[in-house]
Write an enzyme that holds these catalytic residues in place. Structure first.
Site, mmCIF file in Angstrom:
data_model
loop_
_atom_site.group_PDB
_atom_site.id
_atom_site.type_symbol
_atom_site.label_atom_id
_atom_site.label_comp_id
_atom_site.label_asym_id
_atom_site.label_seq_id
_atom_site.Cartn_x
_atom_site.Cartn_y
_atom_site.Cartn_z
ATOM 1 N N HIS A 84 110.001 139.141 53.365
ATOM 2 C CA HIS A 84 108.774 140.530 53.299
ATOM 3 C C HIS A 84 107.794 140.723 52.225
ATOM 4 O O HIS A 84 108.048 140.752 51.371
ATOM 5 C CB HIS A 84 109.332 141.525 53.507
ATOM 6 C CG HIS A 84 107.941 142.751 53.902
ATOM 7 N ND1 HIS A 84 108.265 142.785 55.517
ATOM 8 C CD2 HIS A 84 107.461 143.718 53.410
ATOM 9 C CE1 HIS A 84 107.670 143.909 55.505
ATOM 10 N NE2 HIS A 84 107.692 143.700 54.423
ATOM 11 N N SER A 185 109.429 152.212 52.710
ATOM 12 C CA SER A 185 109.143 152.290 54.094
ATOM 13 C C SER A 185 109.719 150.569 54.220
ATOM 14 O O SER A 185 110.245 150.057 55.574
ATOM 15 C CB SER A 185 107.480 152.086 54.203
ATOM 16 O OG SER A 185 107.135 150.410 55.835
HETATM 17 N N1 URA Z 1 104.693 147.266 54.709
HETATM 18 C C1 URA Z 1 105.390 147.554 54.853
HETATM 19 O O1 URA Z 1 106.178 147.377 55.637
HETATM 20 N N2 URA Z 1 105.730 149.610 54.572
HETATM 21 C C2 URA Z 1 104.304 149.524 54.052
HETATM 22 O O2 URA Z 1 104.222 151.266 53.751
HETATM 23 C C3 URA Z 1 103.094 148.662 53.129
HETATM 24 C C4 URA Z 1 103.633 147.520 53.258
#
Ligand code: URA
Length: 424
Positions: A84, A185
């Site tokens: 990610h 998040s």
């Molecule tokens: N990517 C995410 O999934 N959440 C965020 O807050 C910032 C980047």
């Protein structure tokens, strides 16, 4: 679950206090159910942005977001590993990386998002491929992981629904750039997705949410801590985002560049980061295959074609082309010493590659092509950037965003590193 008054929770954080685990679990759950109003969560998000959250609060907040939905249980016969990115400009790495790591023997369940602010979204990019479908059921995801080894798709509706609501709210309330909010998040979605290993690409620099290296390092440490606490083997690379990655910024242009990389070409920085992240992912999956060799062999390109086809896309179909191209010429001759990622990201966004409101569509053909990279020699009046759009009215605002984006000097800039640090 014990109930609280939302205003008391907001006041507690506004005044700099730490929220109790019970308060956090209640507020996240009540917000997901619609009992805490959008304006109350907006105020709480701003209070968290300004006052922060400690490690315990962040861990509880992440757990509450995971518990707002269900976890995916992927029945896959090879090790699962995901990556990610915290969001950047020209960051198309997921596109070559997922098929590359799958070609090396891991399963890559890459549940991705749409653009946030000036940063592009993987799903928006892939939707420029004719026929390609982002929404898959859990059954389809599992079947594709077993047959192809890689899937890039939208998060299923049950996965961390609290984050889906809060992410959209933060985008429009100036509360994105907060370490605990970004960390919770990202990790709530990734932990709920159920991958055994996770590599994070934490961006730092003008085009990243974390502008300073200290903040980005704090984010990297927080992400790795949360992953480890939840039994997900997690490592993070800190990478430079002061200048766009590669040459293409936008949707279809980034897909085209990813395909070049998969076919053995493409910009050196995109290849370097793709291979470095693949190495990290394969180490977590305990697979000792050299990703550079697999990329050069063309096997990853074959996996890409199968992955796109499995989701209804035609990998051979021509990508959308822009109705209008405006050239931005080099203002003087010399060495390009800086090309500001944030400015280029905002320009691409204004040209139509991103959204002004969350319900807006994106233009598949919109974006920016960078014809030179920092360190290259440029000549006054020669094309430096190409601005692509279907709505030429957007060009003046994009040019305004670029007004301070370019620095040209008589001597070449010091070459900088793309990969700055590793956290595990
Ligand atoms: N990517 C995410 O999934 N959440 C965020 O807050 C910032 C980047």
């Amino acid at each position: 679950m014990k109930a609280f008054a939302a205003v008391d929770v907001i006041r507690a954080k506004r005044d700099g206090g730490a929220l109790s685990d019970e308060q956090i679990r209640w507020v996240v759950d009540a917000y997901t159910r619609g009992e805490v109003a959008e304006e109350q969560m907006a105020a709480l998000a701003m209070a968290v942005f300004l006052r922060g959250m400690d490690a315990r609060e962040t861990a509880t907040w992440t757990g509450a977001m995971i518990d707002s939905g269900s976890r995916l249980s992927l029945r896959v016969d090879r090790p699962t590993v995901d990556k990610h990115s915290t969001g950047g400009v020209g960051d198309k790495i997921t596109l070559p990386l997922a098929p590359l790591v799958a070609s090396c023997g891991a399963a890559v369940p890459q549940l991705s998002g749409r653009g946030l602010g000036h940063t592009g979204g993987t799903l928006d990019k892939l939707e420029s491929i004719p026929g390609w479908r982002a929404a898959l059921s859990v059954g389809e995801i599992t079947a594709q992981l077993n047959s192809v080894g890689a899937v890039i798709c939208a998060a299923t509706s049950g996965l961390a629904p609290a984050d889906r609501k809060l992410y959209a709210l933060r985008d429009v309330t100036g509360t994105v750039e907060s370490v605990p909010l970004i960390a919770s998040s990202i990790m709530s979605k990734k932990i709920a997705e159920g991958s055994a290993g996770l590599v994070l690409d934490v961006k730092t620099g003008s085009g990243a949410f974390m502008k300073s290296r200290e903040q980005a390092l704090e984010l990297a440490r927080t992400l790795v801590e949360i992953g480890s606490a939840h039994g997900v083997a997690t490592t993070a690379l800190l990478t430079d985002m002061n200048t766009p990655l590669g040459s293409a910024v936008g949707n279809a242009v980034e897909v085209a560049e990813a395909v070049e990389v998969l076919q053995g070409g493409g910009p050196a920085d995109v290849v370097e980061l793709t291979v470095a992240l693949a190495r990290e992912m394969l180490a977590l999956a305990d697979i000792s295959v050299d990703p550079a060799r697999v990329l050069a062999s063309g096997e990853a390109y074959e996996t890409w074609c199968r992955m796109i086809t499995a989701q209804g896309g035609d990998p051979a179909a021509p990508l959308p082309q822009p109705g209008h191209v405006t050239v931005f010429a080099a203002p003087s001759s010399g060495y390009l010493s800086a090309l500001d990622a944030y400015a280029v990201g905002v320009a691409a966004w204004r040209l139509g590659a991103g959204r002004a409101r969350k319900e807006d569509p994106v233009q598949h053909a919109a974006g920016v092509r960078c014809l030179a990279k920092p360190g290259d020699r440029v000549v006054a009046g020669e094309p430096l950037l190409e601005l692509h759009t279907d709505t030429p009215d957007a060009v003046p605002a994009a040019l305004e965003a670029l007004s301070d984006a370019v620095q040209i000097t008589d001597t070449p800039p010091e070459p900088g590193n793309l990969i700055l640090h590793r956290t595990d």
